[in-house]
Design an enzyme around this catalytic site. Structure first.
Site, PDB file in Angstrom:
ATOM      1  N   LYS A   1       0.874  -1.187   0.000  1.00 23.43           N
ATOM      2  CA  LYS A   1       0.000   0.000   0.000  1.00 23.43           C
ATOM      3  C   LYS A   1       0.906   1.230   0.000  1.00 23.43           C
ATOM      4  O   LYS A   1       1.939   1.259   0.688  1.00 23.43           O
ATOM      5  CB  LYS A   1      -0.868   0.006   1.263  1.00 23.43           C
TER       6      LYS A   1
ATOM      7  N   CYS B   1      -2.621   9.571  -6.622  1.00 29.65           N
ATOM      8  CA  CYS B   1      -3.736   9.271  -5.727  1.00 29.65           C
ATOM      9  C   CYS B   1      -4.840  10.310  -5.942  1.00 29.65           C
ATOM     10  O   CYS B   1      -4.598  11.512  -5.848  1.00 29.65           O
ATOM     11  CB  CYS B   1      -3.317   9.285  -4.257  1.00 29.65           C
TER      12      CYS B   1
HETATM   13  O1  LIG Z   1      -7.648   6.423  -1.810  1.00 30.11           O
HETATM   14  C1  LIG Z   1      -6.540   5.798  -1.875  1.00 30.11           C
HETATM   15  O2  LIG Z   1      -5.882   5.430  -0.895  1.00 30.11           O
HETATM   16  C2  LIG Z   1      -6.079   5.516  -3.257  1.00 30.11           C
HETATM   17  N1  LIG Z   1      -7.033   5.044  -4.121  1.00 30.11           N
HETATM   18  C3  LIG Z   1      -6.743   4.847  -5.454  1.00 30.11           C
HETATM   19  O3  LIG Z   1      -7.618   4.411  -6.226  1.00 30.11           O
HETATM   20  N2  LIG Z   1      -5.493   5.071  -5.907  1.00 30.11           N
HETATM   21  C4  LIG Z   1      -4.499   5.535  -5.090  1.00 30.11           C
HETATM   22  O4  LIG Z   1      -3.362   5.741  -5.551  1.00 30.11           O
HETATM   23  C5  LIG Z   1      -4.813   5.750  -3.701  1.00 30.11           C
HETATM   24  I1  LIG Z   1      -3.309   6.374  -2.438  1.00 30.11           I
END
Ligand SMILES: O=C(O)c1[nH]c(=O)[nH]c(=O)c1I
Length: 308
Positions: A45, A127
């Site tokens: 993650k 993100c």
């Molecule tokens: O909401 C998120 O944690 C997230 N959700 C996404 O769909 N892509 C991303 O790079 C991330 I950092």
């Protein structure tokens, strides 16, 4: 039939990875990935300097044709994932990192440069769910500035996670920036940002943060993912590998990503729907397609999409 693939010098028995964010936040989840057959490598993650709670629930919603998420970058913090890749990893692992500011990105990568970690890292520039924050990689000049500063000191393997682009001129612009730097790879695509789903019965959105706007994944994004893999493969230096992510639900989708030029293929939403057993199914389906077409290895067809 040989599904082996290379991850920056490490030979993988399968070209399949998890999409960062899916089943890779806690030690238990990471250990599950390490024990998942036909998952050739794994991604953590995205980690930030400080641990984060993320956005309030509901923040993930399953759709007929995919998913919408507004997780908000929940993670146990950079120190936890650095410790995992240094002390715990048993399967080739890409460390994903993110930052809420360019300054934080520099701080984090300077620490990583000084650390004992020599493995691959992926800087998430895309993100879509941080309230008030843009997806950095939609700003070509800002992306150029960040990479210029990073590569003034960072000498270890580093790639970037990109958002989807929807304009050929944008493919040209981001590729022109990326080709200036010694990147190991690009991972394309991240979710399609700021989609919206409506619950007809309740007459309301389905995720809480940002009024229900969230990143889209799953089968609905496959054509966009294939386009971005193909466009970036066509434009990037051969030295930059392409990890294809987005819309994979079958062996045919894996085949299509590789035909478009993907070196490795990540699966996210379908893991949420089907569980980690999806990797065995995808590997079997891919092998069956290759056998039917007379291909022995991935290199036999990688990047060989024909035009009319
Ligand atoms: O909401 C998120 O944690 C997230 N959700 C996404 O769909 N892509 C991303 O790079 C991330 I950092």
């Amino acid at each position: 039939i040989d599904l082996s693939a290379d991850l920056f010098g490490q030979t993988l028995t399968s070209p399949l990875l998890n999409a960062s964010g899916v089943h890779c936040q806690t030690k238990e989840e990471l250990n599950d990935l390490a024990n998942t057959s036909n998952l050739g490598a794994m991604v953590t993650k995205s980690a930030t300097l400080q641990a984060r709670e993320g956005n309030p629930n509901p923040r993930y919603y399953d759709l007929e044709n995919g998913s919408i998420n507004s997780m908000g970058l929940p993670n146990l913090g950079y120190d936890f994932y650095l410790d995992y890749v240094l002390q715990e990893q048993t399967k080739p692992t890409i460390l994903s990192v993110a930052a809420l500011s360019a300054a934080d990105a520099i701080t984090l990568l300077k620490d990583l440069q000084a650390s004992d970690y020599q493995g691959p890292t992926e800087l998430n520039l895309s993100c879509p769910n941080i309230v008030g924050e843009p997806q950095l990689a939609y700003d070509f000049e800002a992306t150029d500035r960040v990479l210029n500063e990073v590569f003034s000191f960072y000498t270890k393997p580093l790639g970037v996670k990109l958002p989807p682009y929807f304009d050929l001129v944008h493919f040209d612009k981001i590729a022109a920036v990326l080709n200036k730097y010694p990147l190991t790879h690009v991972n394309t695509i991240n979710s399609i940002g700021n989609g919206l789903w409506v619950d007809i019965d309740q007459e309301q959105v389905v995720t809480k943060a940002k009024g229900g706007f969230g990143g889209l994944g799953g089968t609905m994004v496959l054509p966009t993912a294939l386009a971005n893999v193909r466009a970036l493969r066509q434009r990037l230096n051969d030295s930059i590998k392409v990890l294809g992510t987005g819309g994979v639900t079958s062996g045919e989708d894996v085949f299509a990503h590789i035909l478009c030029g993907a070196d490795l293929v990540s699966v996210g939403t379908q893991v949420m729907k089907e569980g980690l057993g999806v990797y065995d199914r995808l590997a079997e389906e891919l092998k069956a397609i290759m056998a039917e077409k007379g291909y022995q290895t991935l290199a036999d067809f990688r990047g060989k999409l024909k035009e009319l």
